[in-house]
Every structure is written in C-alpha cells, then in structure tokens.
Design an enzyme around this catalytic site. Structure first.
Site, PDB file in Angstrom:
ATOM      1  N   SER A 140       0.798  -1.222   0.000  1.00 42.44           N
ATOM      2  CA  SER A 140       0.000   0.000   0.000  1.00 42.44           C
ATOM      3  C   SER A 140       0.833   1.275   0.000  1.00 42.44           C
ATOM      4  O   SER A 140       0.314   2.356  -0.290  1.00 42.44           O
ATOM      5  CB  SER A 140      -0.944   0.019   1.206  1.00 42.44           C
ATOM      6  OG  SER A 140      -0.229  -0.136   2.418  1.00 42.44           O
ATOM      7  N   ASP A 147      -2.921   8.207   7.810  1.00 40.68           N
ATOM      8  CA  ASP A 147      -3.922   7.411   8.520  1.00 40.68           C
ATOM      9  C   ASP A 147      -3.208   6.538   9.550  1.00 40.68           C
ATOM     10  O   ASP A 147      -2.101   6.875   9.976  1.00 40.68           O
ATOM     11  CB  ASP A 147      -4.777   6.585   7.537  1.00 40.68           C
ATOM     12  CG  ASP A 147      -3.968   5.588   6.714  1.00 40.68           C
ATOM     13  OD1 ASP A 147      -2.791   5.316   7.066  1.00 40.68           O
ATOM     14  OD2 ASP A 147      -4.494   5.064   5.719  1.00 40.68           O
ATOM     15  N   HIS A 193      -0.242   4.762   7.090  1.00 34.28           N
ATOM     16  CA  HIS A 193       0.482   5.354   5.971  1.00 34.28           C
ATOM     17  C   HIS A 193       0.926   6.780   6.239  1.00 34.28           C
ATOM     18  O   HIS A 193       0.461   7.431   7.165  1.00 34.28           O
ATOM     19  CB  HIS A 193      -0.400   5.300   4.717  1.00 34.28           C
ATOM     20  CG  HIS A 193      -0.896   3.929   4.405  1.00 34.28           C
ATOM     21  ND1 HIS A 193      -2.170   3.520   4.733  1.00 34.28           N
ATOM     22  CD2 HIS A 193      -0.275   2.867   3.842  1.00 34.28           C
ATOM     23  CE1 HIS A 193      -2.328   2.247   4.364  1.00 34.28           C
ATOM     24  NE2 HIS A 193      -1.191   1.836   3.829  1.00 34.28           N
TER      25      HIS A 193
END
Length: 357
Positions: A36, A324, A327
């Site tokens: 991600s 978040d 990340h």
C-alpha cells in the site's frame, strides 16, 4: 557572410535541441512493485477491504482519490516526475495495450509471503506481481519490439522500484490471533524466511530482464499509530517492533549486495529510508513537521486503521507525518523520494547516478 549565418543557425538549433531534450532519455520506463505504500489503484479492482478509492484519500492529488493510500503523491510519483515519465498506471486498470513507460503492480495489504494480509480479501503478493510483469513481457512487449535483443535493451535501461515486507509483520507476524508464524520463527529466522523468498523473486526479475532495481527498507513500523495505540510501550514508539524491521533491513542489505556481485550487469540498490523516517518522527521540527504521532485523517478504531470515508481530515497534512493509521503523508514521501533521487538515502548509488549507467 552567408557561410557565417549558416554556422550561426546551426549552432542555434543545436542549442535549442539540447535545451529541449529529455534529461534522461535512456530511462524508458518505471516499473513499480510493492504494497500500500506504492499501490496507486490495483486494489480498487480487487475484492478486498484494503482500498483507498474514496475521500479524503487523494485530497491533494490531481484527480482525487485514485487508490493511493495518502493525501497526494507517493515515492514512485516523485521518481517518475524526476525522470520525465508519466505516473506508472495500475496494472489491473489496463484494458488495452499499455504504454511502454511503465506499470504499477503494487497491491495493498499483501506482502512477500503468499498468506500475508489475505484476511482483508484478495491482493497481489510479490510473486503474483512478478507473474503479472512476466505476462506483460510476453504479451505486450513483442507488439512494440521486433527482436528479443530490443526487449532486453529496453528492460535493462528501465527502473524497477519496490517497497514490500512491512505487511509480513503488521498483517502476519504481529497478529498471532490470525497467524502462527511468531510461534514457529524467532525474529531472525522470520527475517531470513522473508529475505530468502524475496531473493528468489529478485532473481526472477533479473532473468526477465531487470537490471536496475531499487528496494526500500521496511520503515519504523513500531512508530505507526496502528502499532503504538495497540501495544503497550514507553516512549514515542514500540521499539521491540522497530527492532524487527532493523533485523529485516540488515539481512536485506546483505542480500542486495550479494545479488549485485553475482548477477552480471545488475544494480540492486538499497533505499535506506528507515533511519531517515525514524529521525523525522523523533525530531519532526527538523523536517518541517509538527505532528509525528497522530493520523491526519479521522480513522476507524481510534486512529489505528484507514480513513473514514467522507470525513474531513486535518487542514495541514504537510505538517503531519502520518496520514492514517498505517500510511504517511505526501510530505514525508517527498522527503524520502527526493533524498533517494539526489541524496544518500539510496546506496550505493542514488537514482541520479543510477540512470547514467
């Protein structure tokens, strides 16, 4: 007089062509692999909970929420801009023959091990990403190149950028409720299991034609909100978890050196982002940050997960380290990416030097 004017015109056109020429014409493509940290839309098209195709993700990105797990650009985006290439599009989004400027195979929640992160749904683990790249070589490149030597030349000049491995800890080793790996492997044995698998995939990449490969270290995962808010600890970070990443990174550095020395004409570059990231968390003001503990967006589960769709994030993400629960913000990615391009984060060569080879 006429000869003199012709000479002046020739010199003028040579100057104009040199000014307008691509600064790195020898880098035809940027291929991206990972999780991600680098995913820019592949998981949008997979049956998984691990998606970022909604606001406030992409609030500072031209085009909004594309599937990037941040507010704006990622490290590969900054590298593409430096090389004068378009952003590498998500592999799964391609419905026609892709451009020859690169593809992004990264997939959120996945890792090096095939079972990592599978409880979120479907994702592309690293071996599957290499499989997809292999399919691209077999099906698409022959449409553009007549001979295998032309394909080899194209791939040898392309850049391959990878960030993977953190989920093998966050979504596997550190989750004994769903995985039993921590019962069977001590930290060093687990790191070597990951590095062994990673090495095999790098050798596959090499056999497929990759020669310039950049692999980023696992960052200080003991400092991310999803960890600090779930594990008891003293200080700003869970240092026992950070130590897991350090063990992996030490093994990674040795493995990349061995590959470069044994695989002819290869350059396996280490992206040393761990200590830079840790320093930015502990000393945020040195990097222009004000908050290096809390997510910028409002997340599920008390700051330990993804952004809640539609809720307004903080007004100044450029001053936050974390976007978040997992990340980083674009501002952090820019620091790491820029220092890999021009500085000393990427060793033994930064990107500026690597592309000149």
């Amino acid at each position: 007089m006429q000869k003199f004017m012709i000479l002046i015109l020739i010199m003028f056109f040579l100057y104009i062509s040199s000014v307008n020429s691509d600064p790195f014409p020898a880098v035809p493509a940027l291929y991206v692999f990972g999780d991600s940290l680098f995913d820019n839309g592949n998981n949008n098209l997979l049956p998984t909970l691990a998606k970022a195709d909604f606001s406030p993700y992409g609030m500072n990105f031209d085009g909004g929420a594309t599937g990037r797990f941040t507010d704006g650009k990622t490290i590969p985006d900054f590298i593409a801009e430096f090389l004068g290439l378009p952003f590498s599009p998500p592999y799964l989004s391609m419905r026609s023959s892709p451009k020859l400027t690169g593809l992004n195979f990264a997939s959120a929640s996945c890792g090096i091990l095939p079972e990592t992160g599978n409880y979120f749904g479907k994702c592309l683990n690293f071996a599957e990403q290499i499989d997809s790249f292999n399919n691209t070589i077999k099906r698409e490149l022959p449409k553009h190149y007549k001979t295998s030597s032309e394909v080899s030349d194209y791939l040898s000049k392309s850049l391959f950028v990878i960030a993977i491995g953190s989920n093998d800890y966050i979504n596997n080793y550190l989750d004994p409720g769903l995985y039993d790996t921590s019962k069977h492997y001590d930290p060093l044995s687990f790191a070597r299991l990951l590095i062994g698998n990673l090495s095999l995939q790098f050798q596959r990449l090499y056999k497929l034609g990759a020669r310039k490969v950049i692999m980023f270290e696992i960052g200080p995962i003991g400092c991310i909100p999803s960890v600090t808010r779930q594990f008891s600890h003293s200080g700003q970070c869970v240092e026992d978890v950070n130590q897991l990443a350090v063990i992996f990174n030490d093994e990674l550095a040795t493995m990349l050196k061995n590959l470069t020395s044994t695989l002819k004409d290869s350059e396996f570059i280490l992206g040393q982002g761990h200590m830079l990231s840790y320093d930015a968390i502990i000393n945020p003001s040195n990097y222009g940050f004000e908050d290096s503990s809390n997510p910028c967006c409002i997340t599920w589960a008390n700051g330990t997960s993804a952004c809640i769709p539609g809720l307004a994030p903080c007004k100044d993400p450029e001053k936050h380290y974390f976007w978040d629960g997992y990340h980083l913000t674009e501002a952090v990615y820019k620091v790491i990416g820029t220092r890999c391009i021009n500085g000393t984060v990427c060793v033994p060569k930064n990107i500026k030097d690597l592309v000149q080879i």
